[in-house]
Design a protein around this motif. Structure first.
Motif, PDB file in Angstrom:
ATOM      1  N   ILE A  19     -27.943 -19.426   0.814  1.00  0.00           N
ATOM      2  CA  ILE A  19     -27.749 -19.557  -0.671  1.00  0.00           C
ATOM      3  C   ILE A  19     -27.284 -18.170  -1.367  1.00  0.00           C
ATOM      4  N   TRP A  20     -26.239 -18.072  -1.712  1.00  0.00           N
ATOM      5  CA  TRP A  20     -25.746 -16.970  -2.311  1.00  0.00           C
ATOM      6  C   TRP A  20     -25.697 -16.783  -3.941  1.00  0.00           C
ATOM      7  N   ARG A  21     -26.184 -15.662  -4.684  1.00  0.00           N
ATOM      8  CA  ARG A  21     -26.262 -15.692  -6.159  1.00  0.00           C
ATOM      9  C   ARG A  21     -25.347 -14.585  -6.033  1.00  0.00           C
ATOM     10  N   HIS A  22     -24.572 -14.501  -7.321  1.00  0.00           N
ATOM     11  CA  HIS A  22     -23.902 -13.571  -8.064  1.00  0.00           C
ATOM     12  C   HIS A  22     -24.383 -12.813  -9.121  1.00  0.00           C
ATOM     13  N   ASP A  23     -24.680 -11.649  -8.623  1.00  0.00           N
ATOM     14  CA  ASP A  23     -25.184 -10.592  -9.655  1.00  0.00           C
ATOM     15  C   ASP A  23     -24.291  -9.631  -9.936  1.00  0.00           C
ATOM     16  N   ARG A  24     -24.785  -8.702 -10.953  1.00  0.00           N
ATOM     17  CA  ARG A  24     -24.030  -7.671 -11.287  1.00  0.00           C
ATOM     18  C   ARG A  24     -23.261  -6.573 -10.087  1.00  0.00           C
ATOM     19  N   ASP A  25     -24.103  -6.601  -9.004  1.00  0.00           N
ATOM     20  CA  ASP A  25     -23.633  -5.757  -7.931  1.00  0.00           C
ATOM     21  C   ASP A  25     -23.069  -6.504  -6.864  1.00  0.00           C
ATOM     22  N   GLY A  26     -22.643  -7.738  -7.371  1.00  0.00           N
ATOM     23  CA  GLY A  26     -21.853  -8.737  -6.306  1.00  0.00           C
ATOM     24  C   GLY A  26     -22.833  -9.937  -5.747  1.00  0.00           C
ATOM     25  N   TRP A  27     -22.178 -10.399  -4.798  1.00  0.00           N
ATOM     26  CA  TRP A  27     -22.856 -11.663  -3.939  1.00  0.00           C
ATOM     27  C   TRP A  27     -23.724 -11.158  -3.170  1.00  0.00           C
ATOM     28  N   ARG A  28     -24.981 -11.786  -3.565  1.00  0.00           N
ATOM     29  CA  ARG A  28     -26.370 -11.532  -2.550  1.00  0.00           C
ATOM     30  C   ARG A  28     -26.997 -12.811  -1.954  1.00  0.00           C
ATOM     31  N   ILE A  29     -27.403 -12.549  -0.986  1.00  0.00           N
ATOM     32  CA  ILE A  29     -28.041 -13.923  -0.447  1.00  0.00           C
ATOM     33  C   ILE A  29     -29.790 -13.996  -0.866  1.00  0.00           C
ATOM     34  N   VAL A  57     -29.759  -6.875  11.888  1.00  0.00           N
ATOM     35  CA  VAL A  57     -30.825  -6.209  10.811  1.00  0.00           C
ATOM     36  C   VAL A  57     -29.911  -5.488   9.852  1.00  0.00           C
ATOM     37  N   ALA A  58     -28.885  -4.664  10.080  1.00  0.00           N
ATOM     38  CA  ALA A  58     -28.233  -3.773   9.263  1.00  0.00           C
ATOM     39  C   ALA A  58     -27.266  -4.622   8.578  1.00  0.00           C
ATOM     40  N   ALA A  59     -26.801  -5.784   9.108  1.00  0.00           N
ATOM     41  CA  ALA A  59     -25.803  -6.730   8.374  1.00  0.00           C
ATOM     42  C   ALA A  59     -26.466  -7.432   7.190  1.00  0.00           C
ATOM     43  N   TYR A  60     -27.512  -7.726   7.334  1.00  0.00           N
ATOM     44  CA  TYR A  60     -28.309  -8.543   6.141  1.00  0.00           C
ATOM     45  C   TYR A  60     -29.040  -7.387   5.302  1.00  0.00           C
ATOM     46  N   LYS A  61     -29.324  -6.103   5.634  1.00  0.00           N
ATOM     47  CA  LYS A  61     -29.918  -5.543   4.948  1.00  0.00           C
ATOM     48  C   LYS A  61     -29.268  -4.997   3.475  1.00  0.00           C
ATOM     49  N   THR A  62     -28.078  -5.174   3.581  1.00  0.00           N
ATOM     50  CA  THR A  62     -27.184  -4.544   2.601  1.00  0.00           C
ATOM     51  C   THR A  62     -26.731  -5.805   1.613  1.00  0.00           C
ATOM     52  N   VAL A  63     -27.043  -7.320   2.061  1.00  0.00           N
ATOM     53  CA  VAL A  63     -26.635  -8.305   1.237  1.00  0.00           C
ATOM     54  C   VAL A  63     -28.003  -9.241   0.838  1.00  0.00           C
ATOM     55  N   LEU A  64     -29.246  -9.035   1.318  1.00  0.00           N
ATOM     56  CA  LEU A  64     -30.321  -9.859   0.951  1.00  0.00           C
ATOM     57  C   LEU A  64     -30.781  -9.376  -0.519  1.00  0.00           C
ATOM     58  N   PHE A  72     -31.536 -16.856   0.001  1.00  0.00           N
ATOM     59  CA  PHE A  72     -32.098 -17.689   1.065  1.00  0.00           C
ATOM     60  C   PHE A  72     -31.082 -17.811   2.462  1.00  0.00           C
ATOM     61  N   ASP A  73     -31.820 -17.709   3.480  1.00  0.00           N
ATOM     62  CA  ASP A  73     -31.251 -17.742   4.691  1.00  0.00           C
ATOM     63  C   ASP A  73     -32.060 -18.322   5.878  1.00  0.00           C
ATOM     64  N   GLU A  74     -31.347 -19.332   6.540  1.00  0.00           N
ATOM     65  CA  GLU A  74     -32.089 -19.851   7.805  1.00  0.00           C
ATOM     66  C   GLU A  74     -31.080 -19.878   8.964  1.00  0.00           C
ATOM     67  N   ILE A  75     -31.454 -19.943  10.141  1.00  0.00           N
ATOM     68  CA  ILE A  75     -31.034 -20.313  11.338  1.00  0.00           C
ATOM     69  C   ILE A  75     -31.703 -21.355  12.189  1.00  0.00           C
ATOM     70  N   LEU A  76     -30.794 -21.971  12.608  1.00  0.00           N
ATOM     71  CA  LEU A  76     -31.424 -23.364  13.048  1.00  0.00           C
ATOM     72  C   LEU A  76     -30.933 -23.320  14.482  1.00  0.00           C
ATOM     73  N   GLU A  77     -31.796 -22.919  15.560  1.00  0.00           N
ATOM     74  CA  GLU A  77     -31.442 -22.974  16.760  1.00  0.00           C
ATOM     75  C   GLU A  77     -30.967 -24.309  17.346  1.00  0.00           C
ATOM     76  N   VAL A 133     -39.676 -10.325   5.433  1.00  0.00           N
ATOM     77  CA  VAL A 133     -38.260 -10.517   5.572  1.00  0.00           C
ATOM     78  C   VAL A 133     -37.476  -9.432   7.000  1.00  0.00           C
ATOM     79  N   ALA A 134     -38.034  -8.171   7.155  1.00  0.00           N
ATOM     80  CA  ALA A 134     -37.871  -7.155   7.967  1.00  0.00           C
ATOM     81  C   ALA A 134     -38.352  -7.752   9.003  1.00  0.00           C
TER      82      ALA A 134
END
Length: 279
Positions: free
Chosen positions: A256-266, A184-191, A268-273, A211-212
């Motif tokens: 999917i990553w998008r490049h914004d003024r504050d850097g690369w942000r996610i 949760v902490a890992a994704y919180k800063t990049v989504l 879209f994210d999916e995990i396929l088990e 999302v949370a």
């Protein structure tokens, strides 16, 4: 991740009519997705998937495999109707990389949500380079034919793919390092605030609150290992995929990553088990 073309070749690509002044309208990938879906009903799963996939296209079965190797070896046969439609889509500013996602049905019954990554070809047409999905509930998904929600263009400066690739790799490495102890902490800063996240049996999350909740359903710690992907020609959009492992399970991620003024942000994210190995 695959190697990118040197500077001289890149400048040549930027000068080609197909990419020099593109419309960069997500309607392009939405139209490609709808045509792909229509061909699936007209010609069947095998022929439509072969027609619309690039030679390098991959999917998970359950591990990464080239689509042409998988479908090319399968016999032609009639299948119950597989229907899907896009409800969220985006495209790079250069009009060369895009994605769509939405609900799918099989034989008239809900069968999860698909996700497709599209790449513009040398002839100006579109082929997908990744296709897959998760068994998420449809929830209150918009009906077929609805106008998709569109991801806004990146706000960061353009860059050459080589530099963008290095930056995305670094962002993935930082996320992976944090996710080994706290997902949760890992994704919180990049989504991104408008990011879509899916992987459970619940409808894909498309709001910060949802999302949370979706992230809370994931294992507390996940070990991510990158395998591949690519970056748009203007260095503003990227897709990545790789292995994901956790105590008691494993699978793969796609982003999917998008490049914004504050850097690369996610975006879209999916995990396929992956299913457990057969006894």
């Amino acid at each position: 991740m695959r190697a990118f073309r040197p500077l001289a070749a890149l400048l040549a690509v930027l000068a080609t009519p197909a990419l020099a002044k593109p419309a960069a309208d997500p309607a392009q990938v939405v139209a490609a997705e709808r045509a792909f879906a229509a061909d699936g009903l007209a010609f069947g799963i095998k022929q439509s998937f072969l027609k619309w996939s690039a030679p390098e296209a991959i999917l998970f079965a359950p591990d990464p495999v080239k689509a042409h190797d998988l479908y090319g070896s399968r016999p032609d046969k009639a299948n119950p109707p597989l229907v899907w439609w896009p409800v969220f889509a985006g495209i790079s500013r250069g009009g060369d990389l895009g994605f769509t996602t939405g609900p799918a049905t099989f034989d008239g019954k809900p069968s999860g949500w698909y996700f497709t990554v599209w790449a513009r070809q040398a002839d100006g047409g579109w082929k997908w380079v990744y296709d897959g999905g998760v068994p998420a509930a449809h929830g209150d998904a918009p009906p077929q034919g609805s106008a998709p929600v569109l991801l806004a263009p990146a706000t960061g400066p353009s860059s050459y793919p080589e530099g963008a690739l290095s930056a995305v790799k670094a962002a993935e490495a930082r996320l992976a390092a944090k996710a080994r102890t706290d997902v949760v902490a890992a994704y919180k800063t990049v989504l991104l605030p408008q990011a879509h996240v899916m992987g459970s049996d619940q409808p894909p999350a498309a709001t910060p609150q949802a999302v949370a909740a979706e992230l809370a359903r994931r294992p507390k710690a996940i070990r991510f290992s990158p395998l591949g992907g690519s970056v748009a020609v203007l260095g503003d959009l990227a897709w990545t995929y790789g292995d994901a492992a956790w105590d008691g399970g494993r699978g793969h991620y796609v982003r999917i990553w998008r490049h914004d003024r504050d850097g690369w942000r996610i975006a879209f994210d999916e995990i396929l088990e992956a299913p457990p190995p057969k006894a």
